[in-house]
Enzyme design. Structure first.
Site, mmCIF file in Angstrom:
data_model
loop_
_atom_site.group_PDB
_atom_site.id
_atom_site.type_symbol
_atom_site.label_atom_id
_atom_site.label_comp_id
_atom_site.label_asym_id
_atom_site.label_seq_id
_atom_site.Cartn_x
_atom_site.Cartn_y
_atom_site.Cartn_z
ATOM 1 N N LYS A 182 -6.456 36.196 32.804
ATOM 2 C CA LYS A 182 -7.070 35.365 31.760
ATOM 3 C C LYS A 182 -8.450 35.971 31.499
ATOM 4 O O LYS A 182 -9.402 35.751 32.247
ATOM 5 C CB LYS A 182 -7.152 33.923 32.267
ATOM 6 C CG LYS A 182 -8.229 33.050 31.669
ATOM 7 C CD LYS A 182 -7.985 32.673 30.233
ATOM 8 C CE LYS A 182 -9.166 31.870 29.710
ATOM 9 N NZ LYS A 182 -10.306 32.727 29.282
ATOM 10 N N GLU A 257 -15.768 33.959 43.059
ATOM 11 C CA GLU A 257 -16.992 34.775 42.978
ATOM 12 C C GLU A 257 -17.877 34.136 41.916
ATOM 13 O O GLU A 257 -17.589 34.248 40.716
ATOM 14 C CB GLU A 257 -16.640 36.217 42.572
ATOM 15 C CG GLU A 257 -15.714 36.932 43.526
ATOM 16 C CD GLU A 257 -16.369 37.240 44.865
ATOM 17 O OE1 GLU A 257 -17.596 37.073 44.999
ATOM 18 O OE2 GLU A 257 -15.635 37.636 45.779
ATOM 19 N N CYS A 291 -24.280 38.889 38.141
ATOM 20 C CA CYS A 291 -24.381 37.870 39.197
ATOM 21 C C CYS A 291 -25.423 38.287 40.227
ATOM 22 O O CYS A 291 -26.056 37.455 40.848
ATOM 23 C CB CYS A 291 -23.019 37.681 39.851
ATOM 24 S SG CYS A 291 -22.295 39.235 40.374
ATOM 25 N N GLU A 388 -29.856 29.886 37.748
ATOM 26 C CA GLU A 388 -29.405 31.201 37.286
ATOM 27 C C GLU A 388 -29.647 31.286 35.775
ATOM 28 O O GLU A 388 -29.197 30.423 35.026
ATOM 29 C CB GLU A 388 -27.907 31.371 37.570
ATOM 30 C CG GLU A 388 -27.412 32.752 37.192
ATOM 31 C CD GLU A 388 -25.923 32.945 37.461
ATOM 32 O OE1 GLU A 388 -25.131 32.064 37.102
ATOM 33 O OE2 GLU A 388 -25.565 34.002 38.020
HETATM 34 P P1 NAD Z 1 -17.461 30.959 33.037
HETATM 35 O O1 NAD Z 1 -17.328 30.221 34.319
HETATM 36 O O2 NAD Z 1 -17.896 30.227 31.845
HETATM 37 O O3 NAD Z 1 -16.046 31.621 32.639
HETATM 38 C C1 NAD Z 1 -15.379 32.527 33.498
HETATM 39 C C2 NAD Z 1 -13.894 32.516 33.149
HETATM 40 O O4 NAD Z 1 -13.352 31.245 33.486
HETATM 41 C C3 NAD Z 1 -13.592 32.739 31.675
HETATM 42 O O5 NAD Z 1 -12.440 33.539 31.555
HETATM 43 C C4 NAD Z 1 -13.321 31.325 31.184
HETATM 44 O O6 NAD Z 1 -12.499 31.282 30.061
HETATM 45 C C5 NAD Z 1 -12.633 30.717 32.391
HETATM 46 N N1 NAD Z 1 -12.704 29.252 32.470
HETATM 47 C C6 NAD Z 1 -13.620 28.429 31.889
HETATM 48 N N2 NAD Z 1 -13.331 27.130 32.188
HETATM 49 C C7 NAD Z 1 -12.237 27.153 32.986
HETATM 50 C C8 NAD Z 1 -11.471 26.147 33.642
HETATM 51 N N3 NAD Z 1 -11.782 24.850 33.547
HETATM 52 N N4 NAD Z 1 -10.422 26.524 34.405
HETATM 53 C C9 NAD Z 1 -10.115 27.835 34.548
HETATM 54 N N5 NAD Z 1 -10.778 28.832 33.924
HETATM 55 C C10 NAD Z 1 -11.839 28.504 33.163
HETATM 56 O O7 NAD Z 1 -18.385 32.205 33.370
HETATM 57 P P2 NAD Z 1 -18.938 33.326 32.373
HETATM 58 O O8 NAD Z 1 -19.994 32.703 31.537
HETATM 59 O O9 NAD Z 1 -17.811 34.041 31.746
HETATM 60 O O10 NAD Z 1 -19.599 34.357 33.422
HETATM 61 C C11 NAD Z 1 -20.883 34.239 33.891
HETATM 62 C C12 NAD Z 1 -20.905 33.691 35.306
HETATM 63 O O11 NAD Z 1 -20.101 34.526 36.152
HETATM 64 C C13 NAD Z 1 -22.284 33.721 35.917
HETATM 65 O O12 NAD Z 1 -22.528 32.503 36.592
HETATM 66 C C14 NAD Z 1 -22.223 34.864 36.909
HETATM 67 O O13 NAD Z 1 -23.122 34.785 37.985
HETATM 68 C C15 NAD Z 1 -20.802 34.798 37.355
HETATM 69 N N6 NAD Z 1 -20.375 36.097 37.905
HETATM 70 C C16 NAD Z 1 -20.208 36.199 39.263
HETATM 71 C C17 NAD Z 1 -19.861 37.427 39.833
HETATM 72 C C18 NAD Z 1 -19.676 37.570 41.323
HETATM 73 O O14 NAD Z 1 -19.153 38.596 41.746
HETATM 74 N N7 NAD Z 1 -20.078 36.607 42.129
HETATM 75 C C19 NAD Z 1 -19.686 38.546 39.001
HETATM 76 C C20 NAD Z 1 -19.878 38.395 37.628
HETATM 77 C C21 NAD Z 1 -20.217 37.161 37.096
#
Ligand code: NAD
Length: 484
Positions: A182, A257, A291, A388
Site C-alpha cells: 500500500k 517504524e 524519521c 516531530e
Molecule cells: P502516515 O502515517 O500518514 O502514512 C503512512 C502510510 O500509512 C500511508 O501509506 C498511508 O496511506 C497509510 N495509512 C494512513 N492511515 C492508515 C490507517 N488508518 N490504516 C492503515 N494505513 C494507513 O505517514 P506519512 O505522513 O506518509 O509519513 C511520515 C511519517 O513516517 C513520519 O512520522 C515519519 O517519522 C515516519 N517515518 C518513519 C520511518 C522509520 O523508519 N521509523 C521512516 C520514514 C518515515
C-alpha cells in the site's frame, strides 16, 4: 520522461483501476501541477489483492520455488532497478519534489543494495537441531524449520517510498512471503513502477500486489483483513498506534517504524567542522522529511553561538528550486498542507520565545517550498523541542554537562536515533549505552546500511527494518519432534 498518466493497482499481475473507478490527483510538489491521477481503491480491491497473494502463498508457483530460485528473482528485480536508475531518479524527484542528486546518491543505490542483500538470505534459512533429555523416558529427535509467516501487508510512507519499499520487499520475498503493498497516496508512482518491474523480472503473478488509495479506507481494510498475516508499517506514530489497536487483537505480526525527534549531541571536544556538516545533513536531507532528522541540536554551551551561526549560514546558502536541476540542493515539501504545517511549527516556536536565526528570503513562485530554519533560544518544554516537525527545521538547545545532555536527549516521547559528536571515543560509547533510542551514530549522521538494523523504541515503534532482524520478522520457527 513519460510518466504514466494513471497510477494503477497491480493485482495478480494485472494493472487495474479500482473497482469503484474513482481517482484522486497526485500533484508535483515543485510546481503544484498535476503529475498523475491515482486509483482511489476500495476494500473490494484489497480483497482481490489479498486473495491473489494468498493463492500464491498457499500452494501457488511461488510456494514451490526453492530459496535459490527466489534469490534469483530478487536479484533480477534489483538489476532491472539499477539499469533504470535514471528513470527512477527522475520519477522520484518529481513525485517527491526532492533534489535528484539525493535520489542518485542515496535512495536508489540503497534500494538496489537492500534487494541484493536480502536476496542473499533467501537460500540460507536454516533451522536448528536441538538435543534434549527426551520425553517420558523416550529419546526424541527435535528440529526446527524456518517458514514464511504468510501474506504481508507493506504500508509505506511518502518520504522515501522506493527505498523504504525495498526495505520491506527484500526481506518479505527472501523469507518466502507474498505481499500487498500500500503506497502512500502522496508518493505512489516510483514504488508502483518497481512493483511493475517485478512482472518483467519474472515473479509469478500475485506474489507482489499493489493497492493504491487512501489510508483510512485501503490501509485500514488491509490491516484488518483476515487473509493478512503480517503488517510492516512505516509512517506516523498516530497511524501506527491505530494499526496496533486494530491489528493487535487480530494477532497479526507487527513491525511499526514510526516517528522520531532525533537529538544531535555536540560535546565540547566535537570535531567541529564534521559536526556542522553532519548536523546540516541531518536537518536538510529530504527537506528534513526523514524519521531520523536530527532536529534537536543539543550543543555544549561553549559552542552554542558558533554552531548556531554555522548552521544558519549553511541553511541560508542552500539552493532551493527545481528538483531536476543539477545545482538544486533542496526541493519542495511533499504537499501544500504539509508545507503549511511546517511553517506553523516555526511560527509557534517563535511565538513561544524561540529566535529564528535564518533569513526568511524569497522562494520559488510555485510549489510547496519552505525555507530551512534554525531556531535558537529553544527550551525543552517548547513544542518545537518535543514534536516531530518533518521539515527543514532545527531547534538548538544548549547544555552544560554530559549528564544534562543525556537527560535532554532522553526526555522525549520518541526513541528512534541519536548522533554523538566527540573525539573522546570511550566517552562516546559510555554515552551511547545510556541513550534510549534504537540507533546511535558517533561522528556521522544516520549511516544506514542494509546489513544494519533500523528501528525505534518508545513512540518510534517496534521491530526492525533492514538486517537479519528484518528477515526474522517475516519468518516463524516451527518445531518438529520425533518421539522415538
Ligand atoms: P502516515 O502515517 O500518514 O502514512 C503512512 C502510510 O500509512 C500511508 O501509506 C498511508 O496511506 C497509510 N495509512 C494512513 N492511515 C492508515 C490507517 N488508518 N490504516 C492503515 N494505513 C494507513 O505517514 P506519512 O505522513 O506518509 O509519513 C511520515 C511519517 O513516517 C513520519 O512520522 C515519519 O517519522 C515516519 N517515518 C518513519 C520511518 C522509520 O523508519 N521509523 C521512516 C520514514 C518515515
Amino acid at each position: 520522461m513519460n510518466i504514466q498518466a494513471d497510477c494503477l493497482n497491480l493485482i495478480a499481475g494485472e494493472r487495474t483501476p479500482g473497482y469503484g473507478n474513482a481517482w484522486f490527483d497526485k500533484l508535483e510538489p515543485a510546481t503544484a501541477a498535476q503529475l498523475a491521477r491515482v486509483a482511489a481503491s476500495t476494500p473490494a480491491d484489497v480483497d482481490a489483492a489479498v486473495s491473489a497473494a494468498r493463492s500464491q502463498f498457499d500452494g501457488g508457483d511461488w510456494a514451490a520455488l526453492s530459496g535459490a530460485a527466489r534469490a534469483r528473482l530478487i536479484h533480477r528485480l534489483a538489476d532491472l532497478l539499477e539499469v533504470r536508475s535514471d528513470f527512477f531518479a527522475e520519477l522520484l524527484a518529481r513525485e517527491q519534489g526532492r533534489a535528484i542528486m539525493e535520489m542518485r546518491m542515496l535512495d536508489i543505490p540503497m534500494a538496489v543494495d537492500t534487494l541484493r542483500y536480502f536476496a542473499g538470505w533467501a537460500d540460507k534459512l536454516e533451522g536448528r537441531q536441538i538435543p534434549t533429555s527426551g520425553f517420558m523416558g523416550r529419546p526424541t529427535f527435535n528440529y526446527t524449520v524456518r517458514e514464511a509467516v504468510g501474506v504481508a501487508a507493506l504500508i509505506v510512507p511518502w518520504n522515501a517510498p522506493l527505498m523504504i519499499g525495498a526495505w520491506k520487499l527484500g526481506p518479505a520475498l527472501a523469507a518466502g512471503c507474498t505481499v500487498v503493498i500500500k503506497p502512500s497516496e502522496d508518493a505512489p508512482l516510483a514504488l508502483t513502477a518497481l512493483a511493475d518491474l517485478s512482472v518483467e523480472a519474472g515473479f509469478p503473478e500475485g506474489v507482489i500486489n499493489v493497492v493504491q488509495g487512501r489510508g483510512p479506507e485501503v490501509g485500514r481494510a488491509l490491516v484488518t483483513h483476515p487473509g493478512v498475516d503480517k503488517i510492516s508499517f512505516t509512517g506516523s506514530t498516530v497511524v501506527g498506534r491505530d494499526i496496533a489497536a486494530v491489528a493487535g487483537p487480530l494477532f497479526k505480526r507487527l513491525t511499526l517504524e514510526l516517528g522520531g525527534k532525533a537529538p544531535q549531541i555536540i560535546l565540547p571536544d566535537a570535531p567541529l567542522e564534521q559536526a556542522i556538516a553532519g548536523c546540516a545533513m541531518g536537518l536538510f536531507v529530504d527537506q528534513g522529511q526523514t524519521c531520523a532528522a536530527g532536529s534537536r541540536i543539543l550543543v555544549h554551551r561553549s559552542l552554542h553561538d558558533t554552531l548556531c551561526q554555522a548552521l544558519a549560514g549553511a541553511a541560508d546558502s542552500l539552493t532551493l528550486g527545481d528538483p531536476l536541476a543539477a545545482g538544486t540542493q533542496m526541493g519542495a515539501l511533499i504537499s501544500a498542507r504539509h508545507a503549511e504545517r511546517v511553517r506553523a511549527h516555526i511560527a509557534r516556536a517563535v511565538a513561544q520565545g524561540a529566535t529564528l536565526e535564518t533569513r526568511e528570503g524569497p522562494l520559488p513562485d510555485q510549489g510547496f517550498f519552505v525555507r530551512p530554519a534554525i531556531l535558537s533560544g529553544v527550551t525543552p518544554d517548547m513544542d518545537i523541542a518535543r514534536e516531530e516537525v518533518f521539515g527543514p527545521v532545527g531547534a538548538v538547545i544548549p547544555f552544560d554537562t554530559e549528564e544534562e545532555a543525556i537527560q535532554l536527549a532522553n526526555d522525549c516521547a520518541y526513541g528512534l536515533s541519536a548522533t554523538l559528536w566527540t573525539q573522546n571515543l570511550s566517552r562516546a560509547h559510555q554515552m551511547a549505552a545510556r541513550l534510549r533510542v534504537g540507533a546511535v551514530a558517533i561522528n556521522g549522521w544516520s549511516p544506514l546500511d542494509a546489513r544494519l538494523p533500523w528501528g525505534g523504541i518508545k513512540e518510534s515503534g517496534t521491530g526492525n527494518d533492514l538486517s537479519r532482524s528484518a528477515l526474522d520478522a517475516y519468518l516463524t520457527e516451527k518445531l518438529v519432534t520425533l518421539v522415538m
